[in-house]
Design an enzyme around this catalytic site. Structure first.
Site, mmCIF file in Angstrom:
data_model
loop_
_atom_site.group_PDB
_atom_site.id
_atom_site.type_symbol
_atom_site.label_atom_id
_atom_site.label_comp_id
_atom_site.label_asym_id
_atom_site.label_seq_id
_atom_site.Cartn_x
_atom_site.Cartn_y
_atom_site.Cartn_z
ATOM 1 C CB ILE A 15 33.192 -47.509 -30.456
ATOM 2 C CG1 ILE A 15 34.311 -47.847 -31.205
ATOM 3 C CG2 ILE A 15 32.023 -48.372 -29.830
ATOM 4 C CD1 ILE A 15 35.442 -47.115 -31.100
ATOM 5 C CE LYS A 91 37.408 -55.036 -30.065
ATOM 6 N NZ LYS A 91 38.361 -54.622 -28.992
HETATM 7 P P1 NAP Z 1 31.050 -48.703 -24.103
HETATM 8 O O1 NAP Z 1 30.916 -46.923 -23.851
HETATM 9 O O2 NAP Z 1 30.825 -49.714 -22.683
HETATM 10 O O3 NAP Z 1 29.099 -48.994 -24.297
HETATM 11 C C1 NAP Z 1 28.800 -50.468 -24.510
HETATM 12 C C2 NAP Z 1 27.561 -49.884 -24.839
HETATM 13 O O4 NAP Z 1 27.178 -51.447 -24.879
HETATM 14 C C3 NAP Z 1 26.531 -49.031 -25.059
HETATM 15 O O5 NAP Z 1 26.507 -48.134 -26.036
HETATM 16 C C4 NAP Z 1 25.477 -49.903 -24.230
HETATM 17 O O6 NAP Z 1 24.245 -49.328 -24.757
HETATM 18 C C5 NAP Z 1 25.568 -50.369 -25.313
HETATM 19 N N1 NAP Z 1 25.094 -52.547 -23.847
HETATM 20 C C6 NAP Z 1 25.425 -52.604 -23.198
HETATM 21 N N2 NAP Z 1 25.121 -53.989 -22.148
HETATM 22 C C7 NAP Z 1 23.560 -53.684 -22.659
HETATM 23 C C8 NAP Z 1 22.919 -54.539 -22.539
HETATM 24 N N3 NAP Z 1 22.011 -55.302 -22.008
HETATM 25 N N4 NAP Z 1 22.108 -54.840 -23.996
HETATM 26 C C9 NAP Z 1 21.684 -53.605 -24.728
HETATM 27 N N5 NAP Z 1 22.904 -52.582 -25.115
HETATM 28 C C10 NAP Z 1 23.665 -52.720 -24.520
HETATM 29 O O7 NAP Z 1 31.733 -49.776 -25.088
HETATM 30 P P2 NAP Z 1 32.710 -48.923 -25.867
HETATM 31 O O8 NAP Z 1 33.574 -49.023 -25.480
HETATM 32 O O9 NAP Z 1 31.550 -48.253 -27.343
HETATM 33 O O10 NAP Z 1 32.688 -50.798 -26.204
HETATM 34 C C11 NAP Z 1 31.747 -50.969 -27.426
HETATM 35 C C12 NAP Z 1 32.300 -52.049 -28.249
HETATM 36 O O11 NAP Z 1 32.666 -52.063 -29.244
HETATM 37 C C13 NAP Z 1 33.453 -53.926 -27.768
HETATM 38 O O12 NAP Z 1 32.846 -54.469 -28.111
HETATM 39 C C14 NAP Z 1 34.788 -52.568 -28.050
HETATM 40 O O13 NAP Z 1 35.537 -54.433 -27.562
HETATM 41 C C15 NAP Z 1 34.528 -52.275 -29.605
HETATM 42 N N6 NAP Z 1 35.397 -51.084 -29.240
HETATM 43 C C16 NAP Z 1 35.840 -49.957 -28.360
HETATM 44 C C17 NAP Z 1 36.784 -49.178 -28.809
HETATM 45 C C18 NAP Z 1 36.880 -48.372 -27.470
HETATM 46 O O14 NAP Z 1 37.882 -47.608 -28.259
HETATM 47 N N7 NAP Z 1 36.317 -48.022 -26.719
HETATM 48 C C19 NAP Z 1 37.308 -49.176 -29.341
HETATM 49 C C20 NAP Z 1 36.901 -50.940 -30.379
HETATM 50 C C21 NAP Z 1 36.439 -51.393 -30.609
HETATM 51 P P3 NAP Z 1 22.989 -48.441 -24.195
HETATM 52 O O15 NAP Z 1 23.652 -47.287 -25.410
HETATM 53 O O16 NAP Z 1 21.390 -49.170 -25.272
HETATM 54 O O17 NAP Z 1 23.577 -47.312 -23.018
#
Ligand code: NAP
Length: 309
Positions: A15, A91
């Site tokens: 995101i 979120k």
């Molecule tokens: P993602 O691609 O899996 O990215 C997750 C991020 O979380 C990574 O940058 C990672 O950090 C960090 N993370 C995971 N475990 C961690 C830990 N133990 N300590 C510190 N950092 C940690 O997930 P995403 O899709 O971007 O989603 C992230 C958030 O955005 C969620 O809450 C999701 O609901 C929300 N969101 C997602 C979307 C979507 O379409 N994907 C849309 C709207 C909102 P590093 O950078 O350090 O690796």
């Protein structure tokens, strides 16, 4: 004109790359100066391996935007508020309801802005729907929020762990819209959660709510759907049906399409954050997360076939 606000992104995942970086780059009032990620770097800014290193290395920073998974939201937000930063939360705003309420109070005491974002509320149909529904007698609400988890969450194991919300990760977007457009509060009556036998969070959920006047609101969330996703909310009223589709990019009222502005959810979120900072205010609505917590509290669990990515 107010001065530019320096901001850092924490957690450079899907995101952050898809939405936050382009949104900030397109706005005059924010300047991205740093990022914190254990795995990634962003070109043209200072990069830190951890959130703590970022806060230590950037004492002049105005704000952080927390884009990591909800499991670490509280610790990151707590540390950022303690360091005197304004904080924007992706979120869901936390892994539990109470931690978000604790953060809200911490931000109030610190005199900093805490913005718990609900990006779907900034889709173009939402405010139009809210205004139209405010003057209508509502008879029933049907929410269908279905998509293919393999398409939208490839390789994301965290969604299947406690705090990861499972199908409520997208479903909470629908609830953020419902709690914005309906004129009255809704209360969960019952929930049925389908949980893959090798996972800890639901892949599908059926939810029955009613509003303060007993109007039924039903929601179906499903991650086993596709290839085309269904992100729809249909509200039956005495003046015909309101039909919000494509997650809020389209709207029809009594069968007639409504002209809407172009979608710009994330730029609008940052404009709101800027406004809140300029006015010394907070925006923290926990209701969508509370409804999800209620589903985990009241929901019956049914084991379904294992899910392999
Ligand atoms: P993602 O691609 O899996 O990215 C997750 C991020 O979380 C990574 O940058 C990672 O950090 C960090 N993370 C995971 N475990 C961690 C830990 N133990 N300590 C510190 N950092 C940690 O997930 P995403 O899709 O971007 O989603 C992230 C958030 O955005 C969620 O809450 C999701 O609901 C929300 N969101 C997602 C979307 C979507 O379409 N994907 C849309 C709207 C909102 P590093 O950078 O350090 O690796």
């Amino acid at each position: 004109m107010n001065r530019k606000l320096s901001i850092a992104i924490v957690g450079v995942g899907k995101i952050a790359r898809d939405q936050h970086l382009p949104a900030i780059a397109g706005l005059d009032r924010f300047e991205l100066v740093a990022c914190a990620s254990r795995n990634a770097t962003v070109e043209g800014v200072r990069n830190y391996p951890t959130h703590d290193a970022l806060l230590q290395g950037e004492p002049e920073l105005d704000a952080v935007s927390l884009c990591a998974t909800p499991h670490v939201r509280f610790e990151q937000a707590r540390a950022a508020l303690k360091a005197g930063k304004h904080v924007m939360l992706e979120k869901p705003p936390g892994a539990s309801v109470h931690e978000v309420e604790v953060l809200r109070e911490m931000a109030r005491v610190a005199g900093r802005t805490l913005f718990a974002t609900w990006h779907s509320r900034y889709s173009p149909a939402v405010e139009v729907a809210r205004e139209w529904l405010a003057k209508r007698a509502i008879r029933s609400v049907e929410v269908r929020w279905k998509e293919d988890v393999r398409r939208w969450h490839p390789g994301q194991d965290w969604i299947w762990t406690p705090g990861g919300l499972g199908v409520f990760d997208p479903g909470i977007n629908a609830l953020s819209i419902v709690t914005r457009i309906l004129p009255r509060e809704i209360v969960l009556k019952s929930a049925a959660l389908s949980v893959p036998s090798n996972r800890q969070t639901p892949i599908a959920a059926e939810l029955d709510f009613s509003d303060e006047q007993g109007v039924p609101v039903h929601a179906s969330f499903d991650w086993r759907y596709g290839p085309v996703e269904q992100w729809e909310i249909e509200v039956a009223t005495s003046d015909g049906n309101l039909f919000l589709s494509e997650g809020g990019k389209r709207l029809a009222i009594a069968g007639q399409p409504v002209d809407l502005a172009a979608e710009r959810e994330y730029p609008a979120l940052y404009e709101r954050f800027q406004w809140l900072i300029d006015h010394g205010e907070q925006d923290v609505d926990v209701r969508p997360l509370r409804l999800v917590a209620d589903a985990f509290l009241l929901g019956s669990h049914q084991a379904v076939e294992p899910f392999e990515d």
